[in-house]
Design an enzyme around this catalytic site. Structure first.
Site, PDB file in Angstrom:
ATOM      1  N   ARG A 125     -12.305   2.273  35.673  1.00  0.00           N
ATOM      2  CA  ARG A 125     -11.597   3.546  35.554  1.00  0.00           C
ATOM      3  C   ARG A 125     -12.601   4.684  35.400  1.00  0.00           C
ATOM      4  O   ARG A 125     -13.345   4.721  34.423  1.00  0.00           O
ATOM      5  CB  ARG A 125     -10.673   3.540  34.320  1.00  0.00           C
ATOM      6  CG  ARG A 125      -9.649   2.418  34.293  1.00  0.00           C
ATOM      7  CD  ARG A 125      -8.366   2.748  35.017  1.00  0.00           C
ATOM      8  NE  ARG A 125      -7.586   1.536  35.263  1.00  0.00           N
ATOM      9  CZ  ARG A 125      -6.607   1.085  34.461  1.00  0.00           C
ATOM     10  NH1 ARG A 125      -6.290   1.761  33.380  1.00  0.00           N
ATOM     11  NH2 ARG A 125      -5.948  -0.023  34.771  1.00  0.00           N
ATOM     12  N   GLU A 148     -12.468   7.509  34.292  1.00  0.00           N
ATOM     13  CA  GLU A 148     -11.924   8.528  33.392  1.00  0.00           C
ATOM     14  C   GLU A 148     -13.033   9.034  32.491  1.00  0.00           C
ATOM     15  O   GLU A 148     -13.719   8.244  31.852  1.00  0.00           O
ATOM     16  CB  GLU A 148     -10.855   7.907  32.478  1.00  0.00           C
ATOM     17  CG  GLU A 148      -9.513   7.699  33.112  1.00  0.00           C
ATOM     18  CD  GLU A 148      -8.565   7.031  32.113  1.00  0.00           C
ATOM     19  OE1 GLU A 148      -7.924   7.750  31.338  1.00  0.00           O
ATOM     20  OE2 GLU A 148      -8.498   5.784  32.119  1.00  0.00           O
ATOM     21  N   ARG A 197     -11.076   4.072  22.291  1.00  0.00           N
ATOM     22  CA  ARG A 197     -10.393   2.983  22.996  1.00  0.00           C
ATOM     23  C   ARG A 197     -10.482   3.048  24.519  1.00  0.00           C
ATOM     24  O   ARG A 197      -9.728   2.383  25.212  1.00  0.00           O
ATOM     25  CB  ARG A 197      -8.936   2.903  22.550  1.00  0.00           C
ATOM     26  CG  ARG A 197      -8.103   4.126  22.870  1.00  0.00           C
ATOM     27  CD  ARG A 197      -6.662   3.824  22.488  1.00  0.00           C
ATOM     28  NE  ARG A 197      -5.736   4.802  23.027  1.00  0.00           N
ATOM     29  CZ  ARG A 197      -4.432   4.659  23.000  1.00  0.00           C
ATOM     30  NH1 ARG A 197      -3.884   3.590  22.478  1.00  0.00           N
ATOM     31  NH2 ARG A 197      -3.631   5.582  23.519  1.00  0.00           N
ATOM     32  N   HIS A 198     -11.392   3.848  25.046  1.00  0.00           N
ATOM     33  CA  HIS A 198     -11.553   3.911  26.496  1.00  0.00           C
ATOM     34  C   HIS A 198     -12.936   3.433  26.914  1.00  0.00           C
ATOM     35  O   HIS A 198     -13.929   3.787  26.295  1.00  0.00           O
ATOM     36  CB  HIS A 198     -11.353   5.342  26.997  1.00  0.00           C
ATOM     37  CG  HIS A 198      -9.921   5.755  27.040  1.00  0.00           C
ATOM     38  ND1 HIS A 198      -9.314   6.389  25.982  1.00  0.00           N
ATOM     39  CD2 HIS A 198      -8.965   5.588  27.993  1.00  0.00           C
ATOM     40  CE1 HIS A 198      -8.043   6.615  26.286  1.00  0.00           C
ATOM     41  NE2 HIS A 198      -7.795   6.135  27.497  1.00  0.00           N
ATOM     42  N   SER A 251       0.805  -3.195  29.479  1.00  0.00           N
ATOM     43  CA  SER A 251       1.746  -2.337  30.161  1.00  0.00           C
ATOM     44  C   SER A 251       2.285  -3.153  31.327  1.00  0.00           C
ATOM     45  O   SER A 251       1.520  -3.824  32.007  1.00  0.00           O
ATOM     46  CB  SER A 251       1.002  -1.091  30.644  1.00  0.00           C
ATOM     47  OG  SER A 251       1.901  -0.071  30.879  1.00  0.00           O
ATOM     48  N   ARG A 310      -9.186  -4.455  24.023  1.00  0.00           N
ATOM     49  CA  ARG A 310      -8.248  -3.819  23.087  1.00  0.00           C
ATOM     50  C   ARG A 310      -7.580  -4.847  22.193  1.00  0.00           C
ATOM     51  O   ARG A 310      -7.401  -4.614  20.997  1.00  0.00           O
ATOM     52  CB  ARG A 310      -7.163  -3.049  23.851  1.00  0.00           C
ATOM     53  CG  ARG A 310      -7.650  -1.713  24.339  1.00  0.00           C
ATOM     54  CD  ARG A 310      -6.489  -0.791  24.659  1.00  0.00           C
ATOM     55  NE  ARG A 310      -7.005   0.410  25.291  1.00  0.00           N
ATOM     56  CZ  ARG A 310      -6.259   1.376  25.789  1.00  0.00           C
ATOM     57  NH1 ARG A 310      -4.934   1.264  25.758  1.00  0.00           N
ATOM     58  NH2 ARG A 310      -6.807   2.430  26.329  1.00  0.00           N
TER      59      ARG A 310
END
Lengths: 549, 549
Positions: B321, B323, B329-330, B475, B523
Site C-alpha cells: 500500500r 499510503e 498501525r500502517h 474486512s 495487526r
C-alpha cells in the site's frame, strides 16, 4: 381457411342472366356450382373443428407448461444477494453413488455439456471441481413439460445450475463421467449464473490428451496463449484443478515437514532499499520520493534471522526476477520455498534435512494425491516419477566425469548448461534409476558471493543443487557467517558492500554457521508432472511479455 | 633492574687522584663509596632473586595455562567451513534440569552477560532462543587455569560459544535465568563467532519491562527507532523470539483450520498490469519497456479463482500500500491472510466460517503458546485477551446506536473513525466482556465497488469488519458475482472497467455467489499482544520512511 368460391358474376349489361364459374373462373352449371359450394362449407366446418381442437391442445400444452412452471421446477434465479436461508443441504456430487438410488438430492453444478435428443429428452454432463456426473431430463407431460426440456436444451455450457434430482442407477456405466455408477434424474433445474459471452474454447477441447491429436490432428487444439488469455475458463478443467491441488499440496507438505522439525515461518520484506545480490535483474519501484527494489530472494533476510538466533526458518513467498528470459522455465515472478538453518559442525546436516524433505514431499504426493496425479496423467501422459528412499548425492566432479565419459566436452569448473543438466539427468536415470538426485560441491566461481568455499579443494564450494527429471529445482549452500570474509567476497564479486551494509552488519555481532536452500514451487510441480512449461503450473503466470490476466 | 651506581669519574687532568661521588654526583669519602657499592650489589642480588622467583612463577603460571590450553579447553575456533563431523551431540538447553546433574553436555549458546569475580571465577548467562541458563567457571590450577577464567571474562556479550560442562544442581534457584534448577560448570569453552563492534544496546536493556521505568526513569531505554535500526540485535531478545513464534503460529493456525475444511492454498500475482481497485495508493514498477503495479490485495485474483470453481481458497502473501500514513498501525508492506469462499444461499455461511476461524485461532494461541505469551507479557504487560465461545455479532446500525447512546455524534451511514472504533470496542467490552467482535452490514458507500448491496435495506451492504481490542483486523463482504452489475458499480465508483477487464470477464462466464475476507497478520499479533505499534510485530517493517534494514 381457404378462400370462399367466387360469387356468380353479375354483369351490368346482362343483369338477369345467371352465369356460374368454378374457382379458376371457368363457367360451370348451376348444379355443379351448388355442389361446389356445399363442399366448401363442409371443408370450412372441418377446418374450424381442427382449429378448435388445435386451440384446445395448445391450451392443454399451455396447462402442461404450467405444471412445471407452476411447481417452479425451472427458470433463472435472480442474482443472489443473500435474501434468505432455507438450510437446504447442497450435496457434494462425490457422495452420490448407486447405493443411494431413489434419494432426492440438491446439487449446485456447472453444466459442462448438454445434449438434447428428439425434443423430449436432454442429457447433461455436470461438473463440480474434478468430478463429473450425468444428468437426464425427460418430458412426461405430468411434472416435466416439453418446455422445461427445451429450457434445459438451451442452457449454455459453463452456466451454473441448481438441480434437484433423484439418484438413479444407470442401466450401463456412464463412461464419460468420473461418477459412472449413478446419474441424476432431474426434477428441478434453475440457473444460478449464466454465460453471457461466447466461450473461447470448450472444456472438452481444453482437456483433450496430447495423444488424441496423434490419432486425429484435425481436432481443435487450445494453445497455451489462448489458455492463458482466458485463464479463468482454462483453470476450470479437471486437469488444472488437479494441478493446483497438487501445487497447494507441495506447500503444505513443505511446511508439515519443517514445522514438525521445529522450523519457524518468517515473512521478510519484498520492498528493499538497495539492489542487493549484485543489482542486476532487479525490478525498480517508485517509493514516495525515492526508489525501492523488489527482492530477488529472501536470501539476505533469512540469513539475518539466523544471525538473530531463530535457528531454523522457512518462508513461502513470491520472488521477482527482472530477467528478459522467454523460456519454458523462467517467469518474472514465482513462488520461492526457502529455508535456512544453523548447523553445528557441517553443512551436510542441512543438506540431509533438505534431502529428507524431498523424499517426504515426493512420497506423500504419490500416496496422498494419487487421484489428482491420475487426472493430470490423462492429459499430459508423463512417465511415473522414480526416486530412491535414500537420495543419490553426487559431487559436481563426479557429474562432470559422467558427462565426459559420455563424450560431452565440459570444463572442470564450468557451470552446467541447461542441455548438460538434462543430459546428466538422463545418464543418472539410466545408471541409478532415479528422477531425483543431488549434486554437491559446485565450483566456487559459479555461485553467489556469500557461498562458503570448500575448505580443502580450491575452486570448489560448500554448495549444492537438486534436480528433478534433469532440471534444477533447488539451489543452496553453506553461507559465509564471518563479516570480514563476507565483505572480502562481496568485493571480489564487484558488489559494493555499502549496498548490503545491514546484511554484513548482522554478522559483526556474531552468527552461527548456517546453510539453506530455495526451491522454485512452479518448477517442482512442472517437473514432477511433466507439464513441459512452467506457465502451466502458475495460476496467473508473469513473464516479460505477460502481465495479464 | 635499577641503573648501576655511577663509576668513579677519572678526569684526564688529575689521573692519579681518586675522587668518589654519590649517585647525585656529590663528592663522598672512599669508605662511604664502598658501602654504597656493597649496598647496591646487595640490592642487585635481591632484585635478581626476585626476578628469578617471578620468572619461576611466570613459568609455573605458563605451565598452568598449558594445563587448560594443552587440553584445548578454551580458545577461538577457526571459521567453520565444514571441515569435519564428530557427531557430538549438541544439547538444547531446555532439556537440562536437576535430574541430569553430573552429566557432561555440549551446548552452543549465546553469551548474554558475563560477570567475573575476583579473577578466579566468572558467571555467565547463556541464551538459546527464549531460554537462559547460568554458566560458572572457577580456576582450580589443575584443569581450569586463571588464564582460562580471564579468557572467559573477556568474552564479549552476544558472542556465540561452544561449551562443554557438567550439569550441576545449584544451592539455590537461579532466578535470573529461565532454567533455574540447574546450571553448567564449564569445562571447555570456545568462541564460535565473536562480536567485532560495539553493541548498540544490551539485550538486558532491550528486554526491560515498561514498569521498570516507572520505578526508575533513569534506566537506559531502547527506543523503537534504535531497535529497528539494529533489528538483528533487537530480534534476539526473548520477547521478540516469542513475538515471532506467535506470528508464525497465527499463520499455522489459519492454515490448519482452513485446510481441514477443504480450502486450497493459492498464489496470485503481485505484479499486475493495471492499477486496480481505483488506482490510488498503488506502487508503480518499471517492467521492461512498460510499467507494472504492485497488488494492493489478492482480492480480484482470489475471486477469479472462485469463478474458476476452486470453491474455497486462501492465500498468505505480502500486500503493498503506497499510503503515506505514518501511524502506529500502517505499513507500506504487510502480510495479508486472505480467504474467499463460494456459498450456497447466504454470505453468513462464510461469515460463520470466519468467526469460527477466529475462535480457533484465539483459543489455540492461548493453549498452545501460553509460554510465549507469558514471556511477552513480562515486557509489554498487556491485559488478558477475553473472547466469547460464540462470537458477538452486531449490526453496524447497532454499533452506531451504542455510540450515540454513549453521547457520540455520528452519522448513520458514516464510516467509523479510528477513535470511534476504539470507543465502540470499549463499550462492547464493558457490555459483553469480549475483546473480539464482528460488525455486520456496513454502509454501502464506505465499501469497495465490488461489495454486494443489502437486498432489503438501502444504503447498507453485505459486508463486515472484525475487531480485536477495538481495532479492525479483518474486512470482508459478499462480492458482486454478476458481470453487468459489477461493471455498473465500478463506474459508480469512477473506476474505468477497462482497467479491470480480466476480472469483470471472469464473471461473464458464470460465477457462484461468494464472500471472503482479508486479515492483517501484523495487526492481529500487535493487538492480541498489546504491543502498541505494528512495527513490533513485523520482522523488518516498511513504512514511508523506512526501507532498511
Amino acid at each position: 381457411m381457404s378462400e370462399p368460391a367466387q360469387d356468380p358474376v353479375q354483369t351490368p349489361d346482362n343483369p338477369t342472366e345467371e352465369v356460374f364459374h368454378d374457382d379458376e373462373g371457368k363457367p360451370i352449371s348451376k348444379k355443379a356450382f351448388k355442389k361446389l359450394q356445399k363442399d366448401k362449407e363442409k371443408a370450412e366446418r372441418k377446418a374450424a373443428t381442427a382449429a378448435k381442437i388445435a386451440a384446445e391442445k395448445a391450451e392443454r400444452d399451455a396447462n402442461q407448461v404450467d405444471c412445471s412452471k407452476e411447481q417452479k421446477r425451472y427458470g433463472k434465479l435472480p442474482m443472489n444477494q443473500s435474501h434468505s436461508r432455507t438450510d437446504t443441504k447442497f450435496e457434494d456430487i462425490n457422495t452420490i453413488n448407486a447405493s443411494r438410488a431413489g434419494e432426492t438430492v440438491t446439487v449446485r453444478v456447472r453444466v459442462q455439456t448438454s445434449r438434447p435428443t428428439g425434443g423430449k429428452m436432454c442429457f447433461f454432463v455436470f461438473r463440480q471441481g474434478v468430478s463429473t456426473i450425468q444428468g437426464i431430463i425427460a418430458a412426461d407431460d405430468k411434472t416435466i413439460s416439453k418446455q422445461m426440456v427445451k429450457f434445459c436444451a438451451d442452457i449454455t455450457p459453463e452456466s451454473i445450475v441448481l438441480v434437484e434430482g433423484k439418484i438413479v442407477k444407470p442401466e450401463e456405466e456412464v463412461k464419460s463421467c468420473t461418477i459412472s455408477c449413478a446419474e441424476l434424474a432431474i426434477e428441478k433445474i434453475h440457473i444460478v449464473s449464466d454465460v453471457s459471452v461466447r466461450l473461447a474454447f470448450s472444456l472438452d477441447d481444453a482437456t483433450r490428451p496430447e495423444s488424441a491429436f496423434e490419432q486425429d490432428p484435425e481436432l481443435p487444439r487450445v494453445n497455451l496463449d489462448t489458455r492463458l488469455n482466458n485463464r479463468v475458463l482454462d483453470l476450470r478443467t479437471t486437469t488444472n484443478h488437479a494441478i493446483f491441488r497438487l501445487q497447494s499440496a507441495v506447500c503444505m507438505l513443505f511446511r508439515e515437514f519443517l514445522i514438525e522439525r521445529g522450523f519457524m515461518e518468517i515473512h521478510t520484506p519484498k520492498l528493499i532499499g538497495a539492489a542487493s545480490e549484485g543489482g542486476s535483474n532487479v525490478f525498480k519501484v517508485s517509493y514516495f520520493k525515492t526508489s525501492a527494489f523488489l527482492a530477488q530472494s529472501p536470501q539476505l533476510y533469512k540469513q539475518m534471522c539466523i544471525a538473530a538466533d531463530f535457528g531454523k526458518v522457512f518462508e513461502i513467498a513470491p520472488v521477482f526476477r527482472a530477467e528478459d528470459s522467454n523460456t519454458h522455465r523462467h517467469m518474472t515472478e514465482f513462488m520461492g520455498l526457502d529455508m535456512e538453518m544453523a548447523f553445528n559442525e557441517h553443512y551436510h546436516e542441512v543438506l540431509e534435512v533438505l534431502e529428507e524433505l524431498f523424499v517426504y514431499l515426493l512420497s506423500n504426493l504419490k500416496e496422498r494425491f494419487a487421484k489428482e496425479i491420475e487426472i493430470i496423467k490423462k492429459q499430459y501422459e508423463f512417465e511415473e516419477f522414480e526416486f530412491l528412499p535414500k537420495t543419490l548425492r553426487l559431487s559436481f566432479k563426479e557429474g562432470v566425469q559422467m558427462l565426459r565419459d559420455a563424450g560431452v566436452e565440459v570444463g572442470e569448473f564450468e557451470d552446467l548448461s541447461t542441455a548438460n543438466e538434462r543430459f546428466l539427468g538422463k545418464l543418472v536415470k539410466e545408471k541409478y534409476h532415479t528422477d531425483f538426485y543431488v549434486l554437491d560441491k559446485f565450483p566456487l566461481a559459479v555461485r553467489p558471493f556469500y557461498t562458503m568455499p570448500d575448505p580443502e579443494n580450491p575452486g570448489y564450494s560448500n554448495s549444492y543443487d537438486f534436480f528433478l527429471r534433469g532440471e534444477e529445482i533447488l539451489s543452496g549452500a553453506q553461507r559465509i557467517h564471518d563479516a570480514d570474509y563476507l565483505t572480502e567476497r562481496a568485493k571480489a564479486h564487484e558488489i559494493d558492500p555499502s549496498t548490503i551494509q545491514p546484511y554484513i552488519d548482522a554478522f559483526k555481532i556474531g552468527a552461527p554457521p548456517h546453510a539453506g536452500g530455495g526451491i522454485g514451487l512452479e518448477r517442482v510441480v512442472m517437473l514432477f508432472l511433466g507439464l513441459g512449461n512452467i506457465r502451466r503450473s502458475s495460476l496467473f503466470p508473469r513473464d516479460p511479455k505477460r502481465l495479464e490476466p
